[in-house]
Scaffold this motif. Structure first.
Motif, PDB file in Angstrom:
ATOM      1  N   LEU A 185      58.848 -22.678  71.092  1.00 46.12           N
ATOM      2  CA  LEU A 185      59.535 -23.387  70.077  1.00 46.12           C
ATOM      3  C   LEU A 185      59.886 -22.940  69.034  1.00 46.12           C
ATOM      4  O   LEU A 185      58.905 -22.251  68.194  1.00 46.12           O
ATOM      5  CB  LEU A 185      58.444 -24.656  69.922  1.00 46.12           C
ATOM      6  CG  LEU A 185      58.163 -25.568  71.007  1.00 46.12           C
ATOM      7  CD1 LEU A 185      57.152 -26.715  70.705  1.00 46.12           C
ATOM      8  CD2 LEU A 185      59.198 -25.883  71.924  1.00 46.12           C
ATOM      9  N   CYS A 186      60.962 -22.783  68.608  1.00 47.50           N
ATOM     10  CA  CYS A 186      61.506 -21.861  67.239  1.00 47.50           C
ATOM     11  C   CYS A 186      62.079 -23.058  66.289  1.00 47.50           C
ATOM     12  O   CYS A 186      62.957 -23.775  66.767  1.00 47.50           O
ATOM     13  CB  CYS A 186      62.616 -20.899  67.810  1.00 47.50           C
ATOM     14  SG  CYS A 186      62.331 -19.792  68.994  1.00 47.50           S
ATOM     15  N   THR A 187      61.744 -23.204  65.163  1.00 44.69           N
ATOM     16  CA  THR A 187      62.388 -23.945  64.343  1.00 44.69           C
ATOM     17  C   THR A 187      63.181 -23.265  63.160  1.00 44.69           C
ATOM     18  O   THR A 187      62.816 -22.362  62.822  1.00 44.69           O
ATOM     19  CB  THR A 187      61.041 -24.935  63.519  1.00 44.69           C
ATOM     20  OG1 THR A 187      60.521 -25.652  64.362  1.00 44.69           O
ATOM     21  CG2 THR A 187      61.951 -25.786  62.356  1.00 44.69           C
ATOM     22  N   LEU A 188      64.549 -23.751  63.340  1.00 46.03           N
ATOM     23  CA  LEU A 188      65.399 -23.230  62.201  1.00 46.03           C
ATOM     24  C   LEU A 188      65.385 -23.816  60.780  1.00 46.03           C
ATOM     25  O   LEU A 188      65.425 -25.326  60.863  1.00 46.03           O
ATOM     26  CB  LEU A 188      66.799 -23.609  63.092  1.00 46.03           C
ATOM     27  CG  LEU A 188      67.689 -22.541  63.945  1.00 46.03           C
ATOM     28  CD1 LEU A 188      68.743 -23.146  64.348  1.00 46.03           C
ATOM     29  CD2 LEU A 188      67.855 -21.057  63.004  1.00 46.03           C
ATOM     30  N   LEU A 189      65.689 -23.195  60.016  1.00 51.02           N
ATOM     31  CA  LEU A 189      66.249 -23.859  58.525  1.00 51.02           C
ATOM     32  C   LEU A 189      67.425 -22.866  58.000  1.00 51.02           C
ATOM     33  O   LEU A 189      67.289 -21.465  58.079  1.00 51.02           O
ATOM     34  CB  LEU A 189      64.898 -23.636  57.717  1.00 51.02           C
ATOM     35  CG  LEU A 189      65.244 -24.050  56.138  1.00 51.02           C
ATOM     36  CD1 LEU A 189      65.547 -25.570  56.161  1.00 51.02           C
ATOM     37  CD2 LEU A 189      64.004 -23.641  55.415  1.00 51.02           C
ATOM     38  N   SER A 190      68.307 -23.579  57.431  1.00 52.76           N
ATOM     39  CA  SER A 190      69.454 -22.997  56.732  1.00 52.76           C
ATOM     40  C   SER A 190      69.017 -22.768  55.448  1.00 52.76           C
ATOM     41  O   SER A 190      68.715 -23.752  54.733  1.00 52.76           O
ATOM     42  CB  SER A 190      70.665 -23.798  56.728  1.00 52.76           C
ATOM     43  OG  SER A 190      71.599 -23.111  55.952  1.00 52.76           O
ATOM     44  N   ILE A 191      68.619 -21.642  54.883  1.00 51.37           N
ATOM     45  CA  ILE A 191      68.107 -21.371  53.611  1.00 51.37           C
ATOM     46  C   ILE A 191      69.073 -21.246  52.532  1.00 51.37           C
ATOM     47  O   ILE A 191      69.081 -21.034  51.083  1.00 51.37           O
ATOM     48  CB  ILE A 191      67.190 -20.174  53.247  1.00 51.37           C
ATOM     49  CG1 ILE A 191      67.657 -19.009  53.766  1.00 51.37           C
ATOM     50  CG2 ILE A 191      65.941 -20.407  54.302  1.00 51.37           C
ATOM     51  CD1 ILE A 191      66.798 -17.588  53.582  1.00 51.37           C
ATOM     52  N   LYS A 192      70.534 -20.838  52.936  1.00 53.01           N
ATOM     53  CA  LYS A 192      71.599 -20.732  51.986  1.00 53.01           C
ATOM     54  C   LYS A 192      72.688 -21.307  53.093  1.00 53.01           C
ATOM     55  O   LYS A 192      73.061 -20.781  53.953  1.00 53.01           O
ATOM     56  CB  LYS A 192      71.871 -19.336  51.779  1.00 53.01           C
ATOM     57  CG  LYS A 192      73.175 -19.025  51.271  1.00 53.01           C
ATOM     58  CD  LYS A 192      73.551 -19.730  49.896  1.00 53.01           C
ATOM     59  CE  LYS A 192      75.110 -19.261  49.550  1.00 53.01           C
ATOM     60  NZ  LYS A 192      75.977 -20.129  50.120  1.00 53.01           N
ATOM     61  N   THR A 193      73.308 -22.573  52.476  1.00 51.04           N
ATOM     62  CA  THR A 193      74.502 -23.267  53.348  1.00 51.04           C
ATOM     63  C   THR A 193      75.379 -23.232  52.673  1.00 51.04           C
ATOM     64  O   THR A 193      75.905 -23.203  51.578  1.00 51.04           O
ATOM     65  CB  THR A 193      73.592 -24.656  53.508  1.00 51.04           C
ATOM     66  OG1 THR A 193      72.433 -24.655  54.125  1.00 51.04           O
ATOM     67  CG2 THR A 193      74.776 -25.330  54.407  1.00 51.04           C
ATOM     68  N   CYS A 244      62.877 -19.745  61.973  1.00 48.66           N
ATOM     69  CA  CYS A 244      64.128 -18.809  61.952  1.00 48.66           C
ATOM     70  C   CYS A 244      64.666 -19.190  60.700  1.00 48.66           C
ATOM     71  O   CYS A 244      65.211 -20.588  60.593  1.00 48.66           O
ATOM     72  CB  CYS A 244      64.961 -18.825  63.027  1.00 48.66           C
ATOM     73  SG  CYS A 244      63.908 -18.659  64.636  1.00 48.66           S
ATOM     74  N   MET A 245      65.210 -18.356  59.805  1.00 48.81           N
ATOM     75  CA  MET A 245      65.902 -18.871  58.801  1.00 48.81           C
ATOM     76  C   MET A 245      67.044 -18.102  58.611  1.00 48.81           C
ATOM     77  O   MET A 245      67.436 -17.126  58.718  1.00 48.81           O
ATOM     78  CB  MET A 245      64.943 -18.268  57.321  1.00 48.81           C
ATOM     79  CG  MET A 245      63.734 -18.869  57.154  1.00 48.81           C
ATOM     80  SD  MET A 245      62.718 -18.443  55.855  1.00 48.81           S
ATOM     81  CE  MET A 245      62.010 -16.909  56.726  1.00 48.81           C
TER      82      MET A 245
END
Ligand code: SAM
Ligand code: DTB
Ligand code: SF4
Length: 333
Positions: free
Chosen positions: A39-47, A94-95
């Motif tokens: 299970l990999c969680t994504l986050l957009s750190i610069k959108t 994951c960023m």
């Protein structure tokens, strides 16, 4: 694992579908023994506001997609998300950043490394996708605690100029080589549904089988068509095409994690189950990808339970079963 030619991949891909599934399942069983799903969680750190013109992407500044541009998130904000991801059971964080790339000795790069150092303390795998890297930037990311660098080839070199003109396929390969030289795992895959042919998809896979070392993971994304982009009206991917691609990737890259990636929100439970059967053993987990929607966490947990699949245990992150066995028999731990 020896590289596969386009011809060989074609033969694998075009078998009757149950024969293909049998073969993929056998390869999965030989290499990954316990029904585990990462299970990999994504986050957009610069959108948003990206200089590149990738035709599929809501974050490109070349198109009017209605997406609100945001600055690089603060460490505190990122840590809130990372802590929540860990509590929810993710073993990889994951960023992603909407940049053409990063360079060492710049304030934004220093800030990203600060973020990485903090996230790395949570003992999850740390993956980043920041666009192009120099050798030095790759080394510094590795030193800061990045375990994997995501940089997709997306399609074949022949089709690539139809979807992106602001950078080249060779630019992508150069960054992948820098990431590998620096000792990071490489996560590299593509998108189905951009108007490419099956040959384009298999050409990409052919190139992935030539990587040395092999990619640690291959995300298979289905295009999530974004309003305002040139691909806003693209037809959805047929589930059997996705299934064939997942199975062929499993066979071609036995020890690589195959991630059932973007577009899962539009797949039925049965479609997803078939993809797991075909050897997909990783998903993006959490209600949001970078900007687009993804199945809710509780729906995913319910599905895994229904199918008798187990979320990867935190301690076992980073290793496949054969690596775990080798480690155990070496007497270490
Ligand atoms: N800017 C960096 C780059 O291009 O590598 C990192 C972020 S970029 C959004 C990461 C990947 O997300 C892309 O390479 C593409 O494979 C995938 N992606 C982006 N938009 C997508 C969409 N609308 N549907 C499916 N996959 C998408
Ligand atoms: C990947 O192959 N898929 C993820 C991750 N790597 C960075 C991104 C999917 C993006 C889907 C569209 C969006 O959220 O904007
Ligand atoms: Fe920018 Fe990456 Fe989107 Fe291309 S895929 S427009 S490089 S954020």
């Amino acid at each position: 694992m020896p590289a596969k030619t386009l011809e060989e991949l074609n033969v694998i891909y075009n078998q009757p579908i149950f024969q293909l599934l049998d073969q993929a399942r056998a390869v999965y069983r030989d290499n990954w023994i316990d029904n585990e799903v990462q299970l990999c969680t994504l986050l957009s750190i610069k959108t948003g506001g990206c200089s590149e013109d990738c035709s599929y992407c809501a974050q490109s500044s070349h198109y009017h997609t209605g997406l609100q541009k945001e600055e690089l998130l603060s460490i505190d904000k990122v840590m809130e998300h990372a802590n929540r991801a860990k509590e929810s059971g993710a073993t990889r964080f994951c960023m992603g950043a909407a940049w053409k790339g990063v360079r060492e000795n710049t304030p934004k790069f220093e800030q990203v490394k600060e973020i990485i150092r903090e996230v790395a303390k949570l003992e999850m795998e740390v993956c980043v996708t920041l666009g192009d890297l120099t050798d030095r930037a790759a080394e510094e990311l590795k030193e800061a605690g990045v375990t994997a660098y995501n940089h997709n080839l997306d399609t074949s070199p022949e089709f690539y100029p139809n979807i992106v003109t602001t950078h080249t396929y060779e630019d992508r390969l150069r960054t992948i080589r820098s990431a590998q030289r620096a000792g990071m795992d490489v996560c590299c895959g593509g998108i189905l549904g951009m108007g490419e042919t099956v040959t384009d998809r298999l050409r990409m896979l052919e190139i992935l089988t030539n990587f040395n070392p092999a990619p640690e993971s291959v995300p298979i994304n289905c295009l999530m068509s974004m309003e305002g982009t040139p691909l806003e009206s693209a037809a959805p991917v047929d589930v059997f095409d996705l299934l064939r691609m997942i199975a062929t990737t499993r066979i071609a890259l036995p020890k690589t994690k195959v991630r059932l990636s973007a577009g899962r929100a539009y797949l039925s439970k049965e479609g997803q189950a078939m993809c797991f059967y075909a050897g997909a053993n990783s998903i993006f987990y959490g209600g949001k990808l970078l900007t687009a929607t993804n199945p809710k966490e509780n729906a995913d947990m319910e599905l895994l339970q229904t199918l008798g699949l187990n979320p990867q245990e935190p301690k076992k992150a980073c290793m496949n079963d054969l690596q775990k066995e080798a480690l155990a028999s070496s007497g270490c731990c």
